[in-house]
Design an enzyme around this catalytic site. Structure first.
Site, PDB file in Angstrom:
ATOM      1  CB  CYS A   1       4.342   1.953   0.035  1.00 12.77           C
ATOM      2  SG  CYS A   1       5.177   1.007   1.298  1.00 12.77           S
TER       3      CYS A   1
ATOM      4  CB  CYS B   1       3.309  -1.182   3.025  1.00 14.19           C
ATOM      5  SG  CYS B   1       3.460  -1.131   1.248  1.00 14.19           S
TER       6      CYS B   1
ATOM      7  CE  LYS C   1      -0.429  -4.361   5.110  1.00  9.17           C
ATOM      8  NZ  LYS C   1       0.026  -5.122   3.919  1.00  9.17           N
TER       9      LYS C   1
ATOM     10  CE1 TYR D   1      -1.558  -6.599   0.131  1.00  6.17           C
ATOM     11  CE2 TYR D   1      -2.023  -7.178  -2.146  1.00  6.17           C
ATOM     12  CZ  TYR D   1      -1.483  -6.312  -1.215  1.00  6.17           C
ATOM     13  OH  TYR D   1      -0.879  -5.151  -1.624  1.00  6.17           O
TER      14      TYR D   1
ATOM     15  CD  GLU E   1      -2.455  -7.499   4.130  1.00  4.67           C
ATOM     16  OE1 GLU E   1      -1.378  -8.088   3.977  1.00  4.67           O
ATOM     17  OE2 GLU E   1      -2.635  -6.326   3.729  1.00  4.67           O
TER      18      GLU E   1
ATOM     19  CG  HIS F   1      14.368 -27.581  19.991  1.00  6.35           C
ATOM     20  ND1 HIS F   1      13.143 -27.993  19.502  1.00  6.35           N
ATOM     21  CD2 HIS F   1      14.409 -27.939  21.300  1.00  6.35           C
ATOM     22  CE1 HIS F   1      12.472 -28.589  20.475  1.00  6.35           C
ATOM     23  NE2 HIS F   1      13.210 -28.561  21.572  1.00  6.35           N
TER      24      HIS F   1
ATOM     25  CD  GLU G   1      12.252 -27.193  16.420  1.00 11.22           C
ATOM     26  OE1 GLU G   1      13.174 -28.020  16.446  1.00 11.22           O
ATOM     27  OE2 GLU G   1      11.705 -26.746  17.448  1.00 11.22           O
TER      28      GLU G   1
HETATM   29  P1  FAD Z   1       2.594   4.507  -5.715  1.00 12.63           P
HETATM   30  O1  FAD Z   1       3.273   4.203  -4.441  1.00 12.63           O
HETATM   31  O2  FAD Z   1       1.131   4.313  -5.780  1.00 12.63           O
HETATM   32  O3  FAD Z   1       2.967   6.005  -6.083  1.00 12.63           O
HETATM   33  C1  FAD Z   1       2.401   6.666  -7.175  1.00 12.63           C
HETATM   34  C2  FAD Z   1       2.352   8.140  -6.864  1.00 12.63           C
HETATM   35  O4  FAD Z   1       2.108   8.868  -8.055  1.00 12.63           O
HETATM   36  C3  FAD Z   1       1.237   8.525  -5.906  1.00 12.63           C
HETATM   37  O5  FAD Z   1       1.775   9.234  -4.809  1.00 12.63           O
HETATM   38  C4  FAD Z   1       0.307   9.411  -6.735  1.00 12.63           C
HETATM   39  O6  FAD Z   1      -0.283  10.446  -5.977  1.00 12.63           O
HETATM   40  C5  FAD Z   1       1.279   9.967  -7.764  1.00 12.63           C
HETATM   41  N1  FAD Z   1       0.670  10.390  -9.021  1.00 12.63           N
HETATM   42  C6  FAD Z   1      -0.238   9.721  -9.775  1.00 12.63           C
HETATM   43  N2  FAD Z   1      -0.501  10.394 -10.909  1.00 12.63           N
HETATM   44  C7  FAD Z   1       0.252  11.529 -10.872  1.00 12.63           C
HETATM   45  C8  FAD Z   1       0.430  12.625 -11.763  1.00 12.63           C
HETATM   46  N3  FAD Z   1      -0.193  12.691 -12.943  1.00 12.63           N
HETATM   47  N4  FAD Z   1       1.272  13.618 -11.407  1.00 12.63           N
HETATM   48  C9  FAD Z   1       1.932  13.573 -10.230  1.00 12.63           C
HETATM   49  N5  FAD Z   1       1.811  12.552  -9.350  1.00 12.63           N
HETATM   50  C10 FAD Z   1       0.986  11.530  -9.681  1.00 12.63           C
HETATM   51  N6  FAD Z   1       3.032  -3.716  -0.967  1.00 12.63           N
HETATM   52  C11 FAD Z   1       3.927  -4.446  -0.258  1.00 12.63           C
HETATM   53  O7  FAD Z   1       5.027  -4.736  -0.747  1.00 12.63           O
HETATM   54  N7  FAD Z   1       3.644  -4.870   1.027  1.00 12.63           N
HETATM   55  C12 FAD Z   1       2.460  -4.569   1.636  1.00 12.63           C
HETATM   56  O8  FAD Z   1       2.227  -4.968   2.778  1.00 12.63           O
HETATM   57  C13 FAD Z   1       1.512  -3.793   0.910  1.00 12.63           C
HETATM   58  N8  FAD Z   1       0.345  -3.435   1.478  1.00 12.63           N
HETATM   59  C14 FAD Z   1      -0.542  -2.668   0.779  1.00 12.63           C
HETATM   60  C15 FAD Z   1      -1.737  -2.308   1.397  1.00 12.63           C
HETATM   61  C16 FAD Z   1      -2.662  -1.536   0.728  1.00 12.63           C
HETATM   62  C17 FAD Z   1      -3.943  -1.158   1.418  1.00 12.63           C
HETATM   63  C18 FAD Z   1      -2.381  -1.097  -0.599  1.00 12.63           C
HETATM   64  C19 FAD Z   1      -3.366  -0.246  -1.343  1.00 12.63           C
HETATM   65  C20 FAD Z   1      -1.193  -1.436  -1.215  1.00 12.63           C
HETATM   66  C21 FAD Z   1      -0.256  -2.229  -0.531  1.00 12.63           C
HETATM   67  N9  FAD Z   1       0.948  -2.617  -1.115  1.00 12.63           N
HETATM   68  C22 FAD Z   1       1.848  -3.383  -0.406  1.00 12.63           C
HETATM   69  C23 FAD Z   1       1.265  -2.257  -2.522  1.00 12.63           C
HETATM   70  C24 FAD Z   1       2.239  -1.070  -2.583  1.00 12.63           C
HETATM   71  O9  FAD Z   1       1.724   0.004  -1.838  1.00 12.63           O
HETATM   72  C25 FAD Z   1       2.437  -0.660  -4.033  1.00 12.63           C
HETATM   73  O10 FAD Z   1       2.853  -1.789  -4.773  1.00 12.63           O
HETATM   74  C26 FAD Z   1       3.493   0.428  -4.187  1.00 12.63           C
HETATM   75  O11 FAD Z   1       3.153   1.569  -3.445  1.00 12.63           O
HETATM   76  C27 FAD Z   1       3.653   0.796  -5.672  1.00 12.63           C
HETATM   77  O12 FAD Z   1       4.558   1.851  -5.806  1.00 12.63           O
HETATM   78  P2  FAD Z   1       4.504   2.808  -7.090  1.00 12.63           P
HETATM   79  O13 FAD Z   1       5.719   3.660  -6.991  1.00 12.63           O
HETATM   80  O14 FAD Z   1       4.287   2.006  -8.285  1.00 12.63           O
HETATM   81  O15 FAD Z   1       3.182   3.674  -6.921  1.00 12.63           O
END
Ligand code: FAD
Length: 485
Positions: free
Chosen positions: A42, A47, A50, A176, A180, A468, A473
């Protein structure tokens, strides 16, 4: 048995960071490992960057409209280099904020890839630690289609690192993220073509909303082709009889500055030169970049999950029960890695429900019902609840719907229309779904989401006085159903 930690969180993204902090606040001893940059998808490549690009891409419209409103303004040129420098400074700042939040909550940070040795043991680089509970919050990564030369294409991670703004981009996908980026890049002056193999973009959203949005994107100048896919791609320098060059820039640089050190980039040999593409509709064209927005896969490979006994689902996601517990009692999983609803606020909610359950003795299921969400296209799509198509399958419904030219755009001489739609249960009168296509629909749907979550009826909406003059609305002034089913 004693452990080094009460909780070890793998992954410093939206879900992992929140769960670690809230668990530590209960007095638990908590550690978290992050292999790339704190903040996760994110903050670093989702997010946040973007949305900042969405803002950047909206200025041409603002300049155009300003002239219609009497301002003497000129467009000027977009300077990607200047914007990118500011963008990455902001991401660095946010990463630091996340790190400080963890430090301030007494969560011990491990910078490195964590691998599970058994249900209570985690290895990070050359250090091994034990924990009573392990939380898998490793997120997901973008995937390319399985076809020759697919690694010439870029994925969403790479967009934020491009050295130069390309002149032409082909986007493959209709979800999406694809839509986007189509709007963002178009707004920044890129010639955008989008191929989606399905019949209409944004599968799973309300059909009428999808149709209007697709029309708006085409009207704005995005070359959207549905029912179309890529069949072949290759470096344009190779001989391809019949290829029609588009506005491609042969001098374009490689997009990724630090891809090699980016463990989830997937970018092995990102194109340094234009790419020739052949489509299912027979056209052959050359683009500066091909962006694959063809889906995401959970990060479950090579981290010892199956060895520790954790069951994975068909798409490689961690299989969990209603409380986010995996098949191994000491191991839980939240966020994108579980492939439930892939949104930041949902990952955060799942993290907090996990802490309630495991550290506060209050078993809590994350609530996945009636989640409002937005697609940050131009115009935006805001949605909550059932689509008309889903609701029809469930029970008898009425559909209230209006489509009109909003005052601000009409005055500026624009023909773009907005859509406001309510799907209402005939019997209970409850609002089952709301779908808005309009500028700022994301902001509007957040507010509508509260009423819908509270179980508001159509009559509750009717007795709410309109604000309004606003676009919103219309959501409280639709008197007659457009249709019943
Ligand atoms: P992540 O945020 O992906 O975090 C996982 C972390 O784990 C990463 O930093 C990774 O490096 C780390 N990791 C992985 N494996 C290991 C390991 N073995 N050891 C240590 N670290 C590790 N969501 C919205 O709500 N609104 C939006 O507008 C939106 N826009 C998006 C736009 C794009 C282009 C993308 C790709 C996603 C978007 N999302 C959006 C989705 C949102 O980013 C994810 O749903 C959210 O980040 C999920 O969080 P998470 O904690 O599950 O995983």
């Amino acid at each position: 048995m004693t452990f080094d930690y009460d909780l070890f969180v793998i992954g410093g993204g939206s879900g992992g960071v929140r769960a670690a902090r809230v668990a530590a606040a209960t007095g638990a001893k908590v550690a978290l490992a992050e292999e790339y940059r704190m903040g996760g998808t994110c903050v670093i490549r989702g997010c946040v960057p973007k949305k900042l690009m969405v803002y950047a891409s909206s200025y041409p419209d603002i300049f155009d409209d300003a002239r219609q409103y009497g301002w003497d303004v000129q467009h000027g040129d977009f300077n990607w280099g200047n914007f990118r420098t500011r963008l990455h400074a902001e991401l660095d700042r946010l990463e630091e904020v996340y790190r400080n939040l963890l430090n301030g909550s007494d969560v011990e940070i491990f910078d490195g890839r964590a691998i599970m040795d058994d249900p209570h043991t985690v290895r990070i680089n050359d250090k091994t630690v034990t924990a009573k509970h392990v939380l898998i919050a490793t997120g997901g990564h973008p995937v390319r289609p399985d076809m020759p030369n697919a690694d010439l294409g870029i994925v969403s991670n790479d967009i934020f690192l491009m050295e130069k703004m390309p002149k032409s981009v082909l986007i493959i996908g209709g979800g999406y993220i694809a839509c986007e980026f189509a709007c963002i890049l178009h707004g920044l002056g890129v010639e955008v073509t989008q191929y989606y193999r399905g019949a209409q973009i944004l599968r799973g959203f309300d059909d009428e909303a999808r149709g209007l949005l697709a029309d708006s994107m085409i009207q704005r100048g995005i070359n959207l082709h549905v029912g179309t896919n890529i069949v072949e791609m290759a470096p344009a320098s190779e001989d391809h009889t019949g290829a029609q060059p588009t506005n491609s820039d042969a001098a374009m640089g490689a997009p990724a500055q630090d891809i090699a050190s980016n463990p989830k980039s997937d970018t092995a040999k990102t194109a340094k030169e234009p790419i020739w593409v052949k489509a299912t509709n027979g056209t052959e064209k050359v683009f500066d970049h091909v962006l694959f927005a063809t889906g995401r896969s959970p990060n479950t490979d090579g981290i010892g999950l199956e060895e520790a006994g954790v069951k994975l689902g068909r798409r490689g996601e961690v299989a969990v029960d209603d409380y986010s517990q995996t098949s191994v009692p000491s191991i839980y999983a939240i966020g994108d890695v579980t492939n439930r609803v892939q949104l930041t606020p949902v990952a955060i909610r799942e993290g907090m429900a996990f802490v309630e359950t495991v550290f506060k003795g209050n078993p809590t299921k994350p609530d996945h019902d009636l989640i409002p969400s937005a697609v940050f296209t131009q115009p935006e799509l805001g949605t909550v609840g059932l689509t008309e198509e889903e609701a029809r399958e469930q029970e008898p419904i009425e559909v209230y719907c209006t489509s009109f030219r909003p005052m601000q755009q009409a005055f500026a001489g624009k023909s773009e229309r907005v859509l406001m739609k309510l799907v209402v249960a005939k019997e209970s009168r409850k609002i089952l779904g709301c779908h808005i296509v309009a500028d700022h629909a994301g902001e509007m749907i957040q507010m509508v989401g509260i009423a819908v979550k509270m179980g508001a009826t159509k009559e509750d909406f009717d007795r709410t006085v309109a604000v309004h003059p606003t676009m919103a609305e219309e959501i409280v002034t639709m008197k007659e159903p457009m249709r019943s089913a």
